[in-house]
Structure formats: C-alpha cells, structure tokens
Design a protein around this motif. Sequence first.
Motif, PDB file in Angstrom:
ATOM      1  N   ASN A 189       0.840  -1.199   0.000  1.00 41.87           N
ATOM      2  CA  ASN A 189       0.000   0.000   0.000  1.00 41.87           C
ATOM      3  C   ASN A 189       0.875   1.248   0.000  1.00 41.87           C
ATOM      4  OD1 ASN A 189      -1.890   1.991   0.318  1.00 41.87           O
ATOM      5  ND2 ASN A 189      -2.632   1.306   2.315  1.00 41.87           N
ATOM      6  N   SER A 226      -0.286   4.250  -0.702  1.00 45.76           N
ATOM      7  CA  SER A 226      -1.110   5.452  -0.555  1.00 45.76           C
ATOM      8  C   SER A 226      -0.976   6.105   0.808  1.00 45.76           C
ATOM      9  CB  SER A 226      -2.582   5.108  -0.819  1.00 45.76           C
ATOM     10  OG  SER A 226      -2.751   4.660  -2.143  1.00 45.76           O
ATOM     11  N   ASN A 227      -1.134   5.301   1.850  1.00 45.00           N
ATOM     12  CA  ASN A 227      -1.120   5.905   3.189  1.00 45.00           C
ATOM     13  C   ASN A 227      -0.473   4.984   4.209  1.00 45.00           C
ATOM     14  OD1 ASN A 227      -3.092   3.986   3.195  1.00 45.00           O
ATOM     15  ND2 ASN A 227      -4.695   5.260   4.109  1.00 45.00           N
ATOM     16  N   GLU A 250     -14.599  -7.946   4.609  1.00 37.08           N
ATOM     17  CA  GLU A 250     -13.728  -7.070   5.392  1.00 37.08           C
ATOM     18  C   GLU A 250     -12.450  -6.754   4.614  1.00 37.08           C
ATOM     19  OE1 GLU A 250     -11.516  -6.899   9.784  1.00 37.08           O
ATOM     20  OE2 GLU A 250     -12.709  -8.661   9.201  1.00 37.08           O
ATOM     21  N   GLU A 295     -13.214  -4.183   1.992  1.00 31.07           N
ATOM     22  CA  GLU A 295     -13.422  -2.883   2.621  1.00 31.07           C
ATOM     23  C   GLU A 295     -12.081  -2.231   2.977  1.00 31.07           C
ATOM     24  OE1 GLU A 295     -15.882   0.251   3.878  1.00 31.07           O
ATOM     25  OE2 GLU A 295     -16.339  -1.562   2.723  1.00 31.07           O
ATOM     26  N   LYS A 296     -11.157  -3.033   3.474  1.00 38.47           N
ATOM     27  CA  LYS A 296      -9.836  -2.492   3.811  1.00 38.47           C
ATOM     28  C   LYS A 296      -9.100  -2.023   2.560  1.00 38.47           C
ATOM     29  CE  LYS A 296      -8.897  -4.820   8.220  1.00 38.47           C
ATOM     30  NZ  LYS A 296      -8.566  -3.570   8.946  1.00 38.47           N
ATOM     31  N   LYS A 305     -10.522  -0.958  -0.174  1.00 39.50           N
ATOM     32  CA  LYS A 305     -11.232   0.237  -0.636  1.00 39.50           C
ATOM     33  C   LYS A 305     -10.806   1.474   0.150  1.00 39.50           C
ATOM     34  CE  LYS A 305     -15.931   2.063  -1.198  1.00 39.50           C
ATOM     35  NZ  LYS A 305     -17.385   1.752  -1.022  1.00 39.50           N
ATOM     36  N   ASN A 306     -10.639   1.316   1.446  1.00 39.34           N
ATOM     37  CA  ASN A 306     -10.310   2.454   2.314  1.00 39.34           C
ATOM     38  C   ASN A 306      -8.804   2.673   2.480  1.00 39.34           C
ATOM     39  OD1 ASN A 306     -13.064   2.880   2.781  1.00 39.34           O
ATOM     40  ND2 ASN A 306     -13.077   1.466   4.529  1.00 39.34           N
ATOM     41  N   GLY A 307      -7.996   1.779   1.900  1.00 38.70           N
ATOM     42  CA  GLY A 307      -6.543   1.899   2.057  1.00 38.70           C
ATOM     43  C   GLY A 307      -6.084   1.575   3.455  1.00 38.70           C
ATOM     44  N   ASP A 308      -6.870   0.782   4.180  1.00 36.24           N
ATOM     45  CA  ASP A 308      -6.589   0.471   5.574  1.00 36.24           C
ATOM     46  C   ASP A 308      -5.771  -0.826   5.693  1.00 36.24           C
ATOM     47  OD1 ASP A 308      -6.608   0.424   8.337  1.00 36.24           O
ATOM     48  OD2 ASP A 308      -8.649  -0.423   8.467  1.00 36.24           O
TER      49      ASP A 308
END
Length: 540
Positions: free
Chosen positions: A301, A303-304, A425, A428-429, A431-434
């Motif tokens: 990742n 992104s963040n 889940e 979703e992670k 999608k949110n960059g989590d």
Amino acid sequence: MKKRTTIRISAFLLCLCCAFFTSCKEDDGKGYVFGYDISSNPGSLDPQYASDRESYLIIGSVFEGLFRIGADGNAEKAMAESYTVSDDGLTYNFKLKQDRYWTDVNGYNKKVTAADFVFGFRRLFLPETRAPKASEYFCIKNSDKINSGEITDLSQLGVTAQGDYSLTIELQYTEPSFAMLLAMPAAMPCNEEYFIKAQGKYGLDAERTASNGPFYVKTWNYDAWSNNNNNLVLRYSDKYNEHDEVTPLGLNFFIEDNHITDFTDGTSQSIVLSGSKAKSYLDKNYIYDEFSTAVYGITMNTSNSIFRSDKLRYALLYATDTAELEMPFGYTVADGAVPPSVKNSLGSYRDVVGGKAVVKPDEIKAYTAYQSACAGIDKADLYSVNIIAVENRDEEIGESVKGILQQWQAKLGMYCSISYISESEYDEKLKNGDYTLALTRLNGSYNCPEAYLNSFTDNVNKYSAMNSDYSKLLEKASQAKDEKEEYELCRQAEKQLISDGRFIPVAYVTEYFISTKNCENIIYDAFTGQIDYRNALYFD
C-alpha cells in the motif's frame, strides 16, 4: 442438511423417462439435463448491468453476441454470419444471421436484428445504466463522451444498423482484443420493446429475461432466508435449435455451498476446483481441463502507509526469493503478474514476452535499502506491518508466503505476520486503504494481459495506483495497432509494476474444470467462468 426436494424428484422422473425411451435405441448422449452448482444468486441477468461471475455464467447460456469464446480460448463468430475490418482497424461491418429469435418462458417470439445490438450498446454507455464494464468499450466512437454526459444524442454513438441484418461499429482507436470484448456479456444484444415492457425489472426474474441464445430461463427460485430449492432451471430454445442443434434438454443451476457433495453424489456433473481439493478428482474416473488464469502476489500500500518509501519496497522486493518456496499442489512459482493461460494468436503472453518479469533476489541490495528506509521510518510503524488475506481462500498459499516472511526476518531482521479476514472485510480495507500489505489474488475478467495489469491503474484503483507513466503504457496497449505491439507495451508496464516494488508475484494458481467421465463437449472459459453446454453430451 440442505434439500432440493422438488427439483430432485423432477430430475429423477426425467431420468426414468429418458431410460424408458432410450432403452430401445443406442444412447447418443443427447437430451440430458446437466446440473451445476453456483455459490450465490445471480445479481442480474441484464448483460449490460451484470458484474458477478454467477450472472456471467447464466448469461453465457441465455444470450449470444456477435462472437463467443471457442474451445481454444479465442473468439469465434456467433450471431455474426461474417464480418470485415477496414485497413485502419477502425471500422467493423457485420452481417448477422437472419434465423435467430428472441424467446422467453412466456413464448416471446421476435427476430434478432441489428437494432438490438444498437440498443444494447446505447444502454451500455448511458450514464443511468451504471454499467460496470462500460469503460472497457471506450474504444467505440463517442462512447466515453456519452457515458460522461458530454454527448446526449445517442445517434452519435459509433454503433449503427444498416438495415435489419447489417451492423457497423466504428472505433475511435484500434483495440487488438475487440473481438474478445464482443464475446463478453456487456456486448450482448437487447430488444428495446422487451426491455421497456420489463418496467425496470429486466433480467431480474424468469418472466422478464429474454433469450436469443441456446437456452432460456424457465424458472428462477431464490429465497435468501431458505436453503430449499434455490435454483435456476434453463431449457433449450426451440427457435435456436431449428438452425444450430442444442444437444442437452436443459441445465439446472443449484445455488449451493456444498459443491463437492453435489458433484460426488451426481447432482452436478462438473465442478471447478484448485489446490488440494482438486487432487483426489484427477484420476481415471473423471475428465478435466486445467488453466492457469490467476496469480497470487503481495501488494504494498503506497497510498497511506510506510510503503510510500520506495527504499522499504525495494528492501522487501530484493529480499524475496520465491524460487526457494515450497508450493502446495496446484500452485507454481510466479514469474510475472500475468499468468500463463493468457494468450492470443501469437501464443502465450509469458512465452511471447520472454518469460520472467520478476526481479532477481539480491541480499546486499535488500539490506542496504532497508537500512536507508529505517532512517526515515518510525520503528513502531515497522512493528505494525501485517499482511491481510482472505479466510477460507488463501490459507494454502499462505503457508508458502510464510516462507517469504522468514526470508525477510533472516535477511532484514523485519518481522511480519498474516491475518486472515472475511472477504467483505478484506475488500473494505482495500477500498479504504486500511492496510500495509495484502496477499492479492489477481483474476482477469477476460483473456488479455490488461485485464490483470489494469488493477493498478487510476481508472480501476482497486490497489495502490501506479504513476501516470504506467497508466499511459496500458492505454497505449489497448490502442495498439496489433497484438505484438500490445504485448510489448504490456511487458513494459508489467516490468515497471514489479521493479517499483508495488507487487511481488508469488504463485500461479492452476484451476481444474472437472467433469464425470460420462460427459463430452463441455467447454469452460476460465476467465469469465462461463460454460458452453450447446453441444454437451452425457452417456449412461
């Protein structure tokens, strides 16, 4: 235990009838009702709107486009009787078969014409359709501007009827995989009269699902609160059969979780398996085809998370030696982000572009990059690095990935673990960059390298997007003058993706389409999950 009492009794009575009528003549394998399990209720049988594999599977039996996917994995003519392509590759002229009809469970009867393809493509690009695959067809003249709302006059779309059985499609740039795209669900025809009468429920039940293909939907039963008799029953189309023989009497699709149980007891005649689950079925009692259409890898990742640092990405990249991993049954070490089954008329993508796209492990480069990265990263952030993976899907290859984590620990002194979470889940992670790292399974929606590499572009953006140079390479690939140029541009993009440390290829997945030995002529497309039963035979 789940029961499908009504349909099982019907199938039993049908078998008795077939036994009675065939007892006096040689068994030719025709007239059988094939069963197949699907995991969930199809979201929609509206080809322009559908997005899930279960819907694609049914659509492939109910609709027929200009092309279909043949047994060799390439596009072949279907509704198209013949076609020509202009020298510049921008204009396709089709002559349609004049003996094809629309039908449904209520006996709808109307000829399929070029106007049905025009209406289908217009619906594909209308903003209100929210078609998930519209962007894949932006090669068609003015399609992107209609989809964005810049053009509202649909007559400006580059799809026009020249009479009832002549169709012209104009492109705004060349698309080497255009024939393949015309075999996909989004490119199916749509009868405007039928669509309007469906009053917003087109493709949502048997009574409002038209068919121009070899089968039509007879019944569609689904109750989200019950496990009993959830199924779709398809029967062969008399109108289609008048000109192209359809050998099965019908198809029963059971919405089930117990796929292996149903295959073993004979409720279904085919199943798709991979890994250790497939191993016991690869013997003389079954027939099977194998495909390598999925690839596992580790996505970082950017992104963040701390993997914005290219030094840290390079450290993990050069510390990874997949050749040293022990692979479970049905998995092989990946040497790129595009799997071996992707091919065109030139051959397999992997063979054409020269095989390996992975970076050669280098322990010195890995350690140097890691030390440089650590100078600008909080130690607490390093301790939080974790790989997310999907439970009940990724565990087998996850054992091999543990070997990579051990390499990172031994070469860099970096500790990392794997967490298995539900697919919802996980999505979703993403999608949110989590997340920091993700065990990623890439599946192409059609037979083309861009179907895999586009996952890392701004347009799709399922994973951390690459830079604009990467996206431009893939954009050029989709507009290439020929297949050779397309593959070369994809090779450059793939090399950039991997050498930048965004995606570390780990393993190719071998998928097996297995049938009982009584079956013949069942064609499976591993990219879309569609099964061609038109000429399927079953011998008692």
